[in-house]
Design a protein around this motif. Structure first.
Motif, mmCIF file in Angstrom:
data_model
loop_
_atom_site.group_PDB
_atom_site.id
_atom_site.type_symbol
_atom_site.label_atom_id
_atom_site.label_comp_id
_atom_site.label_asym_id
_atom_site.label_seq_id
_atom_site.Cartn_x
_atom_site.Cartn_y
_atom_site.Cartn_z
ATOM 1 N N ALA A 35 48.356 32.932 41.070
ATOM 2 C CA ALA A 35 48.463 33.705 39.828
ATOM 3 C C ALA A 35 47.372 34.764 39.762
ATOM 4 C CB ALA A 35 48.376 32.779 38.617
ATOM 5 N N ARG A 36 46.163 34.391 40.142
ATOM 6 C CA ARG A 36 45.036 35.343 40.160
ATOM 7 C C ARG A 36 45.323 36.504 41.107
ATOM 8 N NH1 ARG A 36 41.515 31.035 40.167
ATOM 9 N NH2 ARG A 36 41.540 31.012 42.424
ATOM 10 N N ARG A 37 45.756 36.173 42.305
ATOM 11 C CA ARG A 37 46.050 37.215 43.298
ATOM 12 C C ARG A 37 47.183 38.124 42.840
ATOM 13 N NH1 ARG A 37 45.674 33.629 48.847
ATOM 14 N NH2 ARG A 37 43.408 33.498 48.879
ATOM 15 N N PHE A 38 48.223 37.521 42.297
ATOM 16 C CA PHE A 38 49.362 38.298 41.803
ATOM 17 C C PHE A 38 48.910 39.285 40.728
ATOM 18 C CE2 PHE A 38 52.308 38.598 38.197
ATOM 19 C CZ PHE A 38 53.308 39.383 38.780
ATOM 20 N N ALA A 39 48.165 38.791 39.744
ATOM 21 C CA ALA A 39 47.745 39.634 38.619
ATOM 22 C C ALA A 39 46.815 40.755 39.076
ATOM 23 C CB ALA A 39 47.071 38.784 37.544
ATOM 24 N N ALA A 40 45.857 40.433 39.928
ATOM 25 C CA ALA A 40 44.933 41.458 40.422
ATOM 26 C C ALA A 40 45.688 42.519 41.213
ATOM 27 C CB ALA A 40 43.838 40.826 41.275
ATOM 28 N N GLY A 41 46.636 42.099 42.012
ATOM 29 C CA GLY A 41 47.419 43.048 42.793
ATOM 30 C C GLY A 41 48.328 43.910 41.938
ATOM 31 N N ALA A 42 48.862 43.329 40.870
ATOM 32 C CA ALA A 42 49.800 44.061 40.013
ATOM 33 C C ALA A 42 49.132 45.190 39.234
ATOM 34 C CB ALA A 42 50.495 43.101 39.049
ATOM 35 N N VAL A 43 47.829 45.097 39.003
ATOM 36 C CA VAL A 43 47.145 46.169 38.264
ATOM 37 C C VAL A 43 46.403 47.135 39.190
ATOM 38 C CG1 VAL A 43 46.924 44.847 36.134
ATOM 39 C CG2 VAL A 43 45.053 44.811 37.804
ATOM 40 N N ALA A 44 46.513 46.917 40.488
ATOM 41 C CA ALA A 44 45.866 47.835 41.438
ATOM 42 C C ALA A 44 46.397 49.248 41.205
ATOM 43 C CB ALA A 44 46.139 47.387 42.866
ATOM 44 N N GLY A 45 45.494 50.196 41.150
ATOM 45 C CA GLY A 45 45.880 51.575 40.920
ATOM 46 C C GLY A 45 45.994 51.947 39.456
ATOM 47 N N HIS A 46 45.802 50.989 38.578
ATOM 48 C CA HIS A 46 45.813 51.233 37.134
ATOM 49 C C HIS A 46 44.380 51.118 36.618
ATOM 50 C CE1 HIS A 46 50.202 51.161 36.739
ATOM 51 N NE2 HIS A 46 50.177 50.205 37.636
ATOM 52 N N PRO A 47 44.108 51.646 35.421
ATOM 53 C CA PRO A 47 42.716 51.661 34.939
ATOM 54 C C PRO A 47 42.250 50.340 34.320
ATOM 55 C CG PRO A 47 44.117 52.692 33.315
ATOM 56 C CD PRO A 47 45.000 52.360 34.506
ATOM 57 N N TYR A 48 42.626 49.228 34.916
ATOM 58 C CA TYR A 48 42.243 47.924 34.378
ATOM 59 C C TYR A 48 41.253 47.255 35.308
ATOM 60 C CZ TYR A 48 46.174 48.624 31.300
ATOM 61 O OH TYR A 48 47.021 49.140 30.370
ATOM 62 N N ASP A 49 40.434 46.406 34.743
ATOM 63 C CA ASP A 49 39.508 45.606 35.524
ATOM 64 C C ASP A 49 40.314 44.466 36.135
ATOM 65 O OD1 ASP A 49 37.638 43.768 36.441
ATOM 66 O OD2 ASP A 49 36.335 43.960 34.700
ATOM 67 N N SER A 50 40.527 44.509 37.450
ATOM 68 C CA SER A 50 41.368 43.494 38.096
ATOM 69 C C SER A 50 40.769 42.101 37.951
ATOM 70 C CB SER A 50 41.618 43.833 39.561
ATOM 71 O OG SER A 50 40.414 43.865 40.280
ATOM 72 N N TYR A 51 39.441 42.005 37.904
ATOM 73 C CA TYR A 51 38.811 40.692 37.703
ATOM 74 C C TYR A 51 39.187 40.135 36.337
ATOM 75 C CZ TYR A 51 35.430 37.039 36.855
ATOM 76 O OH TYR A 51 34.867 35.836 36.543
ATOM 77 N N GLU A 52 39.144 40.967 35.310
ATOM 78 C CA GLU A 52 39.473 40.525 33.954
ATOM 79 C C GLU A 52 40.933 40.067 33.869
ATOM 80 O OE1 GLU A 52 38.682 42.161 29.511
ATOM 81 O OE2 GLU A 52 39.611 43.600 30.892
ATOM 82 N N ILE A 53 41.840 40.844 34.428
ATOM 83 C CA ILE A 53 43.258 40.485 34.409
ATOM 84 C C ILE A 53 43.466 39.187 35.186
ATOM 85 C CG2 ILE A 53 45.577 41.221 35.088
ATOM 86 C CD1 ILE A 53 44.546 42.981 32.861
ATOM 87 N N ALA A 54 42.825 39.065 36.344
ATOM 88 C CA ALA A 54 42.953 37.856 37.156
ATOM 89 C C ALA A 54 42.382 36.638 36.428
ATOM 90 C CB ALA A 54 42.261 38.047 38.502
ATOM 91 N N LEU A 55 41.283 36.817 35.712
ATOM 92 C CA LEU A 55 40.690 35.717 34.951
ATOM 93 C C LEU A 55 41.648 35.220 33.876
ATOM 94 C CD1 LEU A 55 38.267 33.909 34.156
ATOM 95 C CD2 LEU A 55 37.504 35.799 32.695
ATOM 96 N N VAL A 56 42.241 36.121 33.120
ATOM 97 C CA VAL A 56 43.186 35.733 32.067
ATOM 98 C C VAL A 56 44.399 35.042 32.698
ATOM 99 C CG1 VAL A 56 44.732 36.605 30.262
ATOM 100 C CG2 VAL A 56 42.389 37.474 30.438
ATOM 101 N N ALA A 57 44.917 35.593 33.792
ATOM 102 C CA ALA A 57 46.054 34.970 34.483
ATOM 103 C C ALA A 57 45.701 33.575 34.969
ATOM 104 C CB ALA A 57 46.503 35.840 35.651
ATOM 105 N N SER A 58 44.496 33.423 35.481
ATOM 106 C CA SER A 58 44.026 32.129 35.983
ATOM 107 C C SER A 58 43.988 31.080 34.875
ATOM 108 C CB SER A 58 42.643 32.309 36.598
ATOM 109 O OG SER A 58 42.098 31.089 36.998
#
Length: 165
Positions: A35-58
């Protein structure tokens, strides 16, 4: 000189269409990593902090795995009952994590910083502009909305997003 038609020289007055990605996961501990990997990858190239998105997904995936394990301690390998959808726009990322347990979320526990359980939704709430749950008779979905840097959603925008979910 005629401009190359493949090169866009001006921006459209309309916001770009939301990008949406989904994944279904097994009920296993490595589902949280996936889930973490999926979320971080899905926001790649967008102006989001991938760590933050991955943390919430986790955190949401951990709760989904626990809910699914409560229903059935062992799930067959051909069943992937945990679903994650991430929709990314220029204003927000909408993360939706579904599990097969239609029961309402338990009351939030506040065990302090050293508690081993009960901190996940508090962590989500610290990073998300909004969190809500939708239920059917067969599953529940926990939604988290993370805004893009510098964006504050209006009450109308938030209501429209929640109604659409």
């Amino acid at each position: 000189m005629t401009p190359d038609p493949a090169v866009i020289t001006d921006r459209s007055p309309y916001p770009p269409e939301p990008a949406s990605a989904s994944v279904s996961l097994h009920v296993r501990r490595d589902a949280v990593r996936d889930a973490r990997r999926f979320a971080a990858g899905a926001v790649a190239g967008h102006p989001y902090d991938s760590y933050e998105i991955a943390l919430v997904a986790s955190e949401l995936a951990t709760n989904a795995v626990r809910a699914a394990e409560t229903m059935h301690p062992t799930w067959p390998d051909d069943i992937r009952p945990i679903g994650i959808t991430l929709t990314v726009t220029d204003r927000y990322a909408h993360l939706a994590v579904s599990d097969p347990d239609p029961e309402p979320l338990p009351a939030q526990q506040h065990g302090g910083l050293l508690a081993e359980r009960g901190r996940g939704l508090t962590i989500v709430d610290q990073h998300a502009a909004a969190r809500w749950v939708t239920y059917t008779d067969r599953h529940k979905t926990v939604h988290a909305l993370i805004t893009a840097p510098g964006v504050i959603l209006t009450a109308t925008e938030l209501a429209e997003i929640q109604e659409a979910s």
